[in-house]
Design an enzyme around this catalytic site. Sequence first.
Site, PDB file in Angstrom:
ATOM      1  N   GLU A 266      35.020  20.103 -47.960  1.00 39.12           N
ATOM      2  CA  GLU A 266      34.370  18.948 -47.354  1.00 39.12           C
ATOM      3  C   GLU A 266      33.060  18.637 -48.086  1.00 39.12           C
ATOM      4  OE1 GLU A 266      32.696  17.642 -42.925  1.00 39.12           O
ATOM      5  OE2 GLU A 266      32.959  19.757 -43.432  1.00 39.12           O
ATOM      6  N   LYS A 324      37.895  10.712 -42.088  1.00 40.42           N
ATOM      7  CA  LYS A 324      37.837  11.540 -40.880  1.00 40.42           C
ATOM      8  C   LYS A 324      37.836  10.666 -39.634  1.00 40.42           C
ATOM      9  CE  LYS A 324      35.322  15.469 -38.892  1.00 40.42           C
ATOM     10  NZ  LYS A 324      34.137  16.332 -39.004  1.00 40.42           N
ATOM     11  N   CYS A 375      37.241  19.550 -41.249  1.00 43.97           N
ATOM     12  CA  CYS A 375      36.354  20.402 -40.453  1.00 43.97           C
ATOM     13  C   CYS A 375      36.717  20.390 -38.973  1.00 43.97           C
ATOM     14  CB  CYS A 375      34.902  19.986 -40.687  1.00 43.97           C
ATOM     15  SG  CYS A 375      33.713  21.279 -40.218  1.00 43.97           S
TER      16      CYS A 375
END
Length: 499
Positions: A266, A324, A375
């Site tokens: 990330e 995301k 994440c």
Amino acid sequence: MSRGGLSGQPGGLLLSLLLGACWPLAFAPFGWSYLAMVLLAALFFLVQDRSPRVAAQRGYVFGFAAFAAGTYWIAITLHQFANMDWFLAGALVAFLAAYCALYPALALWLAARFFRGGARLLALPVLWVLGEWLRARLLTGFPWLATGYSQTGALLGGFAPWLGQYGVGLATAAVAAILAALAVRRSPLAMTAGGAALAALYGAALAAATVSFTHPSGAPLQVRLLQGNVPISEKWDAPKLDAILLRYATLIAATPPGTQLVVLPETAFPVFQTEIPQFIDNLRRWSAAHHSTLIIGMPEVAGRDYYNAALEIDRLAPLRWYRKQHLVPFGEYIPLPWLLASLVHNFMPGLGSFTVGRGASVLPVGGEQAGMSICYEESFSRDVRKGVVQGANFLVNISDYAWYGHSIAAAQSLQMAAMQAREEQKPDVRATNTGITALITPAGRVAVQLPQFVEGALDGKIQPMAGQTPFGRWGEWPFLAMALLLLALAYLSAIKRRR
């Protein structure tokens, strides 16, 4: 245990506090999965035949201690990167724990309010896990330390492909309720019935784990996962950018021949793609020359929107992005910005500026489909499932847990990622900045991993898997249907008992 002593007030509150403080030990990195049943059994025993008020108090104290002890690592970020003193950082962790504790308190209050005797012990595990399900849904959700995750590698985890981690949690809480019932009723008949119920539950889990719903799709993929080990203090320091890009370029250049997929963590490139066009072009040429796909964590700018994203470079094909979709509150976006934005920016300027991603949750890799998550998303089964519904043959997660220092956060996250792999029966490749970078099998077992806080690369093979598990196909609906059915049976039993 008698009704006096530690089972009375305030002894019951003290014991509930101690039980809750031990709750994180049932999860990674400690891995004492059996402790989840023991602690819940003790808590269920403590609220058996107690008033709704007392049951709620004990559930709240248990929950507060569990979340304060299990998510202490949030204070590390607040202290080191939000410039808060330890007292204020700890107070905010306590505030989060106080909020999360409302759900076990509500579950135990409902059980005590509407159920008595054996009906209460039947309702307790259902209400307990429904409370966890609700906690993962409201206010963007927070599924950390959910009961089912404690059994990721244990026998009860065999229910994961069928009912998801909440179904696993229900089985775990059911074991606890049976143990609590045996502590209340110690007659030979009760012991026989309880033993038979435990044997049936574990036998069903063992049988469930033997069923394979997915099958190999194509040839194995040779993958390379990069762990840059870049400190947060350097990552967003502009003068360090060239050194960071060089570090990853060196790791990419050392990729073994035949590698089909290289995954970077990330925000491995802490810069917008528009600012390094030549570097991106060089990577495209490298990808074409080596017949290897790159997935790189980096922020994306599109018009006036900013995304926490993953960039896919597949030779000279047009660039693809995964944006995301489930952002971290107060980290990647600010709830109620008209009220809270100025306060948050006072501690961490620039945070909370990401936009929620839209679009596909998969990226094509070598004829297969990678189900993407970034994440925080990997802790939500429903987020990982999006890619599977869209045809993912394997899972990819990119993360950066450097924010939480040398804490238990990374190990907890790895355990949740392993549960997602087991729920979907798909392999999972996980690239993180400081660890834990790992390859996870479709059975939820960590096949190989890099040590934390070292720079390195993890090379290995995964076998993409086609097909869907019952959980992958229907999601949480079968669990919810089973939970509501059990709750109805418990309520009917309670009504019969009153009559």
